[in-house]
Scaffold this motif. Structure first.
Motif, PDB file in Angstrom:
ATOM      1  N   HIS A 255       0.796  -1.227   0.000  1.00  0.00           N
ATOM      2  CA  HIS A 255       0.000   0.000   0.000  1.00  0.00           C
ATOM      3  C   HIS A 255       0.830   1.280   0.000  1.00  0.00           C
ATOM      4  O   HIS A 255       0.278   2.369  -0.220  1.00  0.00           O
ATOM      5  CB  HIS A 255      -0.961   0.002   1.193  1.00  0.00           C
ATOM      6  N   ILE A 256       2.147   1.169   0.246  1.00  0.00           N
ATOM      7  CA  ILE A 256       2.965   2.391   0.190  1.00  0.00           C
ATOM      8  C   ILE A 256       3.659   2.555  -1.161  1.00  0.00           C
ATOM      9  O   ILE A 256       4.338   3.566  -1.376  1.00  0.00           O
ATOM     10  CB  ILE A 256       4.017   2.447   1.326  1.00  0.00           C
ATOM     11  N   PHE A 257       3.492   1.593  -2.075  1.00  0.00           N
ATOM     12  CA  PHE A 257       4.123   1.720  -3.394  1.00  0.00           C
ATOM     13  C   PHE A 257       3.824   3.049  -4.081  1.00  0.00           C
ATOM     14  O   PHE A 257       4.720   3.670  -4.663  1.00  0.00           O
ATOM     15  CB  PHE A 257       3.697   0.566  -4.310  1.00  0.00           C
ATOM     16  N   PRO A 258       2.551   3.531  -4.055  1.00  0.00           N
ATOM     17  CA  PRO A 258       2.275   4.798  -4.764  1.00  0.00           C
ATOM     18  C   PRO A 258       3.013   6.007  -4.203  1.00  0.00           C
ATOM     19  O   PRO A 258       3.102   7.034  -4.878  1.00  0.00           O
ATOM     20  CB  PRO A 258       0.748   4.960  -4.597  1.00  0.00           C
ATOM     21  N   TYR A 259       3.532   5.894  -2.971  1.00  0.00           N
ATOM     22  CA  TYR A 259       4.165   7.050  -2.324  1.00  0.00           C
ATOM     23  C   TYR A 259       5.682   6.917  -2.262  1.00  0.00           C
ATOM     24  O   TYR A 259       6.341   7.688  -1.566  1.00  0.00           O
ATOM     25  CB  TYR A 259       3.601   7.219  -0.909  1.00  0.00           C
ATOM     26  N   THR A 260       6.231   5.948  -2.967  1.00  0.00           N
ATOM     27  CA  THR A 260       7.673   5.737  -2.922  1.00  0.00           C
ATOM     28  C   THR A 260       8.295   5.926  -4.301  1.00  0.00           C
ATOM     29  O   THR A 260       7.634   5.753  -5.323  1.00  0.00           O
ATOM     30  CB  THR A 260       7.998   4.320  -2.418  1.00  0.00           C
ATOM     31  N   THR A 261       9.565   6.252  -4.317  1.00  0.00           N
ATOM     32  CA  THR A 261      10.280   6.463  -5.578  1.00  0.00           C
ATOM     33  C   THR A 261      10.861   5.146  -6.077  1.00  0.00           C
ATOM     34  O   THR A 261      10.937   4.146  -5.344  1.00  0.00           O
ATOM     35  CB  THR A 261      11.421   7.466  -5.376  1.00  0.00           C
ATOM     36  N   LEU A 262      11.293   5.157  -7.321  1.00  0.00           N
ATOM     37  CA  LEU A 262      11.894   3.971  -7.918  1.00  0.00           C
ATOM     38  C   LEU A 262      13.150   3.563  -7.159  1.00  0.00           C
ATOM     39  O   LEU A 262      13.410   2.362  -6.958  1.00  0.00           O
ATOM     40  CB  LEU A 262      12.229   4.252  -9.392  1.00  0.00           C
ATOM     41  N   ASP A 263      13.909   4.536  -6.707  1.00  0.00           N
ATOM     42  CA  ASP A 263      15.137   4.235  -5.978  1.00  0.00           C
ATOM     43  C   ASP A 263      14.843   3.537  -4.652  1.00  0.00           C
ATOM     44  O   ASP A 263      15.535   2.577  -4.279  1.00  0.00           O
ATOM     45  CB  ASP A 263      15.911   5.543  -5.727  1.00  0.00           C
ATOM     46  N   VAL A 264      13.816   4.001  -3.932  1.00  0.00           N
ATOM     47  CA  VAL A 264      13.434   3.363  -2.663  1.00  0.00           C
ATOM     48  C   VAL A 264      12.973   1.933  -2.909  1.00  0.00           C
ATOM     49  O   VAL A 264      13.298   1.010  -2.147  1.00  0.00           O
ATOM     50  CB  VAL A 264      12.330   4.184  -1.962  1.00  0.00           C
ATOM     51  N   LYS A 265      12.246   1.730  -3.989  1.00  0.00           N
ATOM     52  CA  LYS A 265      11.789   0.375  -4.315  1.00  0.00           C
ATOM     53  C   LYS A 265      12.969  -0.555  -4.567  1.00  0.00           C
ATOM     54  O   LYS A 265      12.988  -1.699  -4.102  1.00  0.00           O
ATOM     55  CB  LYS A 265      10.875   0.414  -5.540  1.00  0.00           C
ATOM     56  N   LYS A 266      13.947  -0.058  -5.323  1.00  0.00           N
ATOM     57  CA  LYS A 266      15.093  -0.899  -5.670  1.00  0.00           C
ATOM     58  C   LYS A 266      15.976  -1.186  -4.469  1.00  0.00           C
ATOM     59  O   LYS A 266      16.412  -2.326  -4.250  1.00  0.00           O
ATOM     60  CB  LYS A 266      15.931  -0.213  -6.752  1.00  0.00           C
ATOM     61  N   THR A 267      16.280  -0.146  -3.687  1.00  0.00           N
ATOM     62  CA  THR A 267      17.285  -0.282  -2.625  1.00  0.00           C
ATOM     63  C   THR A 267      16.740  -0.812  -1.309  1.00  0.00           C
ATOM     64  O   THR A 267      17.481  -1.418  -0.533  1.00  0.00           O
ATOM     65  CB  THR A 267      17.964   1.077  -2.364  1.00  0.00           C
ATOM     66  N   THR A 268      15.454  -0.591  -1.050  1.00  0.00           N
ATOM     67  CA  THR A 268      14.909  -0.944   0.271  1.00  0.00           C
ATOM     68  C   THR A 268      13.764  -1.954   0.200  1.00  0.00           C
ATOM     69  O   THR A 268      13.810  -3.008   0.849  1.00  0.00           O
ATOM     70  CB  THR A 268      14.412   0.321   0.999  1.00  0.00           C
ATOM     71  N   LEU A 269      12.745  -1.646  -0.586  1.00  0.00           N
ATOM     72  CA  LEU A 269      11.549  -2.486  -0.563  1.00  0.00           C
ATOM     73  C   LEU A 269      11.760  -3.832  -1.253  1.00  0.00           C
ATOM     74  O   LEU A 269      11.276  -4.864  -0.770  1.00  0.00           O
ATOM     75  CB  LEU A 269      10.373  -1.737  -1.212  1.00  0.00           C
ATOM     76  N   LEU A 270      12.488  -3.838  -2.376  1.00  0.00           N
ATOM     77  CA  LEU A 270      12.735  -5.107  -3.068  1.00  0.00           C
ATOM     78  C   LEU A 270      13.526  -6.087  -2.202  1.00  0.00           C
ATOM     79  O   LEU A 270      13.117  -7.256  -2.052  1.00  0.00           O
ATOM     80  CB  LEU A 270      13.439  -4.849  -4.403  1.00  0.00           C
ATOM     81  N   PRO A 271      14.633  -5.668  -1.596  1.00  0.00           N
ATOM     82  CA  PRO A 271      15.335  -6.605  -0.699  1.00  0.00           C
ATOM     83  C   PRO A 271      14.468  -7.065   0.472  1.00  0.00           C
ATOM     84  O   PRO A 271      14.546  -8.226   0.886  1.00  0.00           O
ATOM     85  CB  PRO A 271      16.534  -5.785  -0.199  1.00  0.00           C
ATOM     86  N   LEU A 272      13.644  -6.153   1.002  1.00  0.00           N
ATOM     87  CA  LEU A 272      12.776  -6.508   2.121  1.00  0.00           C
ATOM     88  C   LEU A 272      11.765  -7.564   1.707  1.00  0.00           C
ATOM     89  O   LEU A 272      11.531  -8.546   2.436  1.00  0.00           O
ATOM     90  CB  LEU A 272      12.076  -5.255   2.647  1.00  0.00           C
ATOM     91  N   ILE A 273      11.170  -7.404   0.538  1.00  0.00           N
ATOM     92  CA  ILE A 273      10.177  -8.374   0.072  1.00  0.00           C
ATOM     93  C   ILE A 273      10.825  -9.729  -0.186  1.00  0.00           C
ATOM     94  O   ILE A 273      10.278 -10.780   0.180  1.00  0.00           O
ATOM     95  CB  ILE A 273       9.477  -7.845  -1.195  1.00  0.00           C
ATOM     96  N   LYS A 274      12.005  -9.730  -0.792  1.00  0.00           N
ATOM     97  CA  LYS A 274      12.693 -11.001  -1.039  1.00  0.00           C
ATOM     98  C   LYS A 274      13.044 -11.685   0.281  1.00  0.00           C
ATOM     99  O   LYS A 274      12.972 -12.915   0.397  1.00  0.00           O
ATOM    100  CB  LYS A 274      13.942 -10.755  -1.879  1.00  0.00           C
ATOM    101  N   GLN A 275      13.418 -10.882   1.265  1.00  0.00           N
ATOM    102  CA  GLN A 275      13.709 -11.438   2.592  1.00  0.00           C
ATOM    103  C   GLN A 275      12.459 -12.083   3.192  1.00  0.00           C
ATOM    104  O   GLN A 275      12.520 -13.180   3.758  1.00  0.00           O
ATOM    105  CB  GLN A 275      14.224 -10.324   3.509  1.00  0.00           C
ATOM    106  N   LEU A 276      11.313 -11.384   3.055  1.00  0.00           N
ATOM    107  CA  LEU A 276      10.052 -11.938   3.559  1.00  0.00           C
ATOM    108  C   LEU A 276       9.684 -13.218   2.819  1.00  0.00           C
ATOM    109  O   LEU A 276       9.175 -14.180   3.427  1.00  0.00           O
ATOM    110  CB  LEU A 276       8.938 -10.900   3.410  1.00  0.00           C
TER     111      LEU A 276
END
Length: 694
Positions: A255-276
């Motif tokens: 639900h926070i995807f619309p409020y985040t930048t591409l860089d945040v997705k690559k550097t923070t959210l993608l690793p977090l999701i893969k970890q989950l």
């Protein structure tokens, strides 16, 4: 021995009988209150018992509508006066009523009563008022928000406060963060520190609750998340030891995807999701099910951040979700029902996965199909039911490659589970048309796929006739109306028309028989060969109109009603009109009653000079109803319809335009042209149904 009088005396003197009369007397109001609702309700709040007071609370919205001024000035103050010493039930009902009033922004100062209610020592009462407070936060003004709500949240979020209070403070923070009176800086200053503190709470229920509110807080912060610590808190929650917290973090990320930048997705959210995802593979918990539920949104939000290897990694992970708990999979959990839910959620997300694969890794279509095959053949009917429900979407997304789905579609049609068919059948017509559009089926030629799918449809129809689910059978026959768009008319006439005729003449449930004749009329309408059309017309007359069964003759009337909706008046008058008039002298009164209810439609068809003979026949029928009818219900209905005919007017221009359109289409079909069938809505033909008489 006791006499009858003695027994009567015993009954009269039974303990409790006098008490009942006393209660009746207590609940009986003076007659002068009957037409004075405000006076009555004030009296009940003053002198009534709990039941009577509750009735006043429940009637409050109606009282405000009927007399708002008196209700605000007399009833509500009295309710507020009664609240402190009232029962738990009274408080709970009042809180729910106040919530409804305040959400509609009723101009009455109920806010302080809500604040007092949440401080109740009774947990049930306090929680009920807290739910009310959380619900009304969006309608509070800036002063109330800053002077009352924010200090309350600061107090309730302290570690020393009870668990339910801290959970409630999480929910309030989410509402406050998106309140129109607060800007991003105020959210950062007032809300963010409290949210970060609650993210560190010692109890997992609190951490899970604040996790669900992070999207609202992010929305209120805007891009401030990039320079704040909330993102770090979310990463920490995603690594939490508690599975409910990790599960909540997955939904928060989506639900926070619309409020985040591409860089945040690559550097923070993608690793977090893969970890989950990795943890979900190693732990037997709820996280895998939540990821399966959100996988479509996750990949949609991340797709511009993913490399080809990462796309392949997610496809492989999705495959493992779709087979969780099957065979000897190391991903198998101890709770079989959770495994089924995981696979079912994976099935829900199969259409988004098609879009993802086609957009990012189109070379993996075969791998995607193997996943679909597993889902469509899953041992649990819940998973098969889910994939069957989106079969039409899957075929549409597969486009020209949808031919490979044919055998799985046939297998679902022949599924033993009624639940699977209940999910597949509502979109069956659309599915068949898509198969035709992508050249699996053909309107011109009978190919192997037509034979295979046709056999599956006929087998499914046969199985449904042996069951008692008439609603599903009716829906199935309704979907057959699309067959002329998907298969050659010769094939339909040879294999489906006789089945429908038998169903119409000998079926058990009336709705099934009615739908069978309507579909039969569609087949007649779009059949291009006169010999086959004549066979349908002659057999419907012989088996339905001339039947010895009263109920079967009623079905013919239904057929004629459908024919009026579909054919032009010219065609109807040529092939149906006289047979329908024959039933006007039927020995069964209810048949005649149905014809009476149709005379308006029959009359408006007779507008051309060449209708002279039919006009004479129609007038003869009217005369018969006038002079010879004996049944009182038929006479009454005829008199009513006769009056309506004298005053009834139609838009002649629209009527002629519609009739010309129908005649032109009939001429094109007769000339051999292929005309697409629109799935016509079912008309309300209830006026032609059997009228039960006492």
């Amino acid at each position: 021995m006791s006499t009858y009088d003695d027994i009567q005396n015993i009954e009269f003197d039974r303990p409790g009988r006098g008490k009942t009369e006393e209660q009746i007397q207590k609940h009986t109001l003076d007659l002068h209150y009957v037409d004075k609702p405000i006076e009555k309700n004030v009296y009940l709040l003053t002198c009534g018992d709990d039941i009577q007071k509750l009735s006043v609370i429940q009637a409050l919205p109606q009282l405000i509508k009927s007399d708002p001024q008196q209700t605000y000035s007399r009833i509500i103050p009295k309710i507020l006066e009664e609240l402190p010493n009232s029962s738990c039930e009274f408080q709970v009902i009042t809180s729910k009523t106040f919530k409804g009033l305040m959400e509609k922004q009723v101009p009455s100062n109920l806010f302080h009563a809500v604040l007092q209610g949440i401080e109740s020592r009774d947990t049930i009462v306090a929680n009920s008022w807290m739910e009310t407070l959380i619900a009304i936060i969006p309608v509070l003004n800036q002063t109330q928000l800053k002077s009352d709500i924010l200090p309350l949240v600061q107090k309730k979020s302290q570690l020393a406060q009870p668990l339910l209070g801290r959970i409630a403070s999480c929910k309030m923070l989410g509402k406050i963060a998106i309140h129109q009176c607060l800007d991003a800086d105020e959210v950062k200053r007032e809300v963010l520190p409290l949210a970060q503190s609650l993210c560190q709470d010692c109890h997992p229920e609190v951490r899970s609750a604040i996790c669900t509110q992070i999207p609202c807080i992010v929305q209120g912060l805007g891009t401030t998340i990039l320079r704040g610590d909330l993102l770090a808190s979310l990463v920490e929650l995603g690594s939490d030891d508690n599975m409910y917290v990790r599960s909540a973090s997955v939904s928060a990320i989506v639900h926070i995807f619309p409020y985040t930048t591409l860089d945040v997705k690559k550097t923070t959210l993608l690793p977090l999701i893969k970890q989950l995802c990795d943890k979900a593979l190693k732990h037997d918990d709820l996280t895998a099910t939540t990821i399966a539920k959100e996988i479509g949104k996750i990949l949609d939000g991340l797709q511009y951040s993913l490399t080809i290897p990462e796309c392949l990694w997610f496809l492989n992970f999705y495959k493992r979700l779709s087979t969780k708990g099957l065979n000897n999979d190391e991903f198998k959990g101890s709770d079989a029902s959770m495994d089924v839910t995981c696979r079912q959620q994976a099935a829900v997300n199969f259409p988004p996965m098609i879009s993802f694969v086609y957009s990012n890794i189109p070379t993996q279509i075969d791998s995607l199909y193997s996943i679909f095959k597993d889902l469509a053949g899953d041992p649990c009917f819940i998973v098969r039911k889910t994939i069957a429900g989106c079969m039409h979407e899957i075929i549409k997304l597969y486009d020209a490659n949808s031919k490979i789905l044919k055998s799985d579609f046939v297998r679902l049609l022949q599924d033993d589970s009624e639940e699977v068919l209940n999910s597949l059948v509502p979109h069956l017509g659309t599915t068949l048309e898509l198969l035709c559009e992508f050249e699996t089926l053909s309107r011109l030629n009978v190919n192997p796929a037509t034979l295979e799918i046709g056999r599956a449809l006929l087998k499914c129809q046969f199985e449904l006739t042996t069951r008692n689910n008439w609603r599903l059978s009716t829906m199935f026959l309704h979907q057959f109306e699309r067959l002329p768009n998907c298969m050659p008319s010769d094939f339909i006439h040879q294999h489906f028309t006789p089945i429908l005729l038998t169903c119409a003449a000998k079926g058990r449930a009336r709705p099934v028989r009615v739908q069978a004749v309507r579909t039969l009329v569609i087949f007649l309408r779009y059949n291009g060969k006169e010999m086959q059309r004549r066979w349908i017309r002659e057999n419907t007359v012989a088996q339905l109109c001339r039947s010895d069964s009263y109920y079967t003759r009623l079905i013919y009337i239904k057929l004629c009603a459908a024919a009026m909706d579909i054919f032009s008046d010219k065609y109807f008058k040529e092939y149906f009109y006289e047979n329908l008039l024959d039933l006007a002298v039927d020995p069964v009164a209810n048949i005649r009653l149905c014809i009476v209810n149709m005379i308006m439609s029959l009359k408006q068809m007779l507008i051309l000079p060449e209708d002279k003979q039919l006009n004479e026949r129609f007038n003869t029928v009217l005369k018969r109803y006038t002079d010879d009818e004996k049944d009182r219900d038929v006479i009454k209905a005829f008199q009513l319809k006769s009056k309506e005919m004298k005053t009834y007017e139609i838009n002649k221009e629209e009527y002629k335009k519609e009739q010309k359109r129908r005649r032109d289409e009939e001429d094109r079909i007769n000339a051999g042209a292929k005309v697409s069938v629109l799935l016509l809505p079912k008309k309300d033909t209830s006026r032609f149904t059997l009228i039960e008489r006492g």
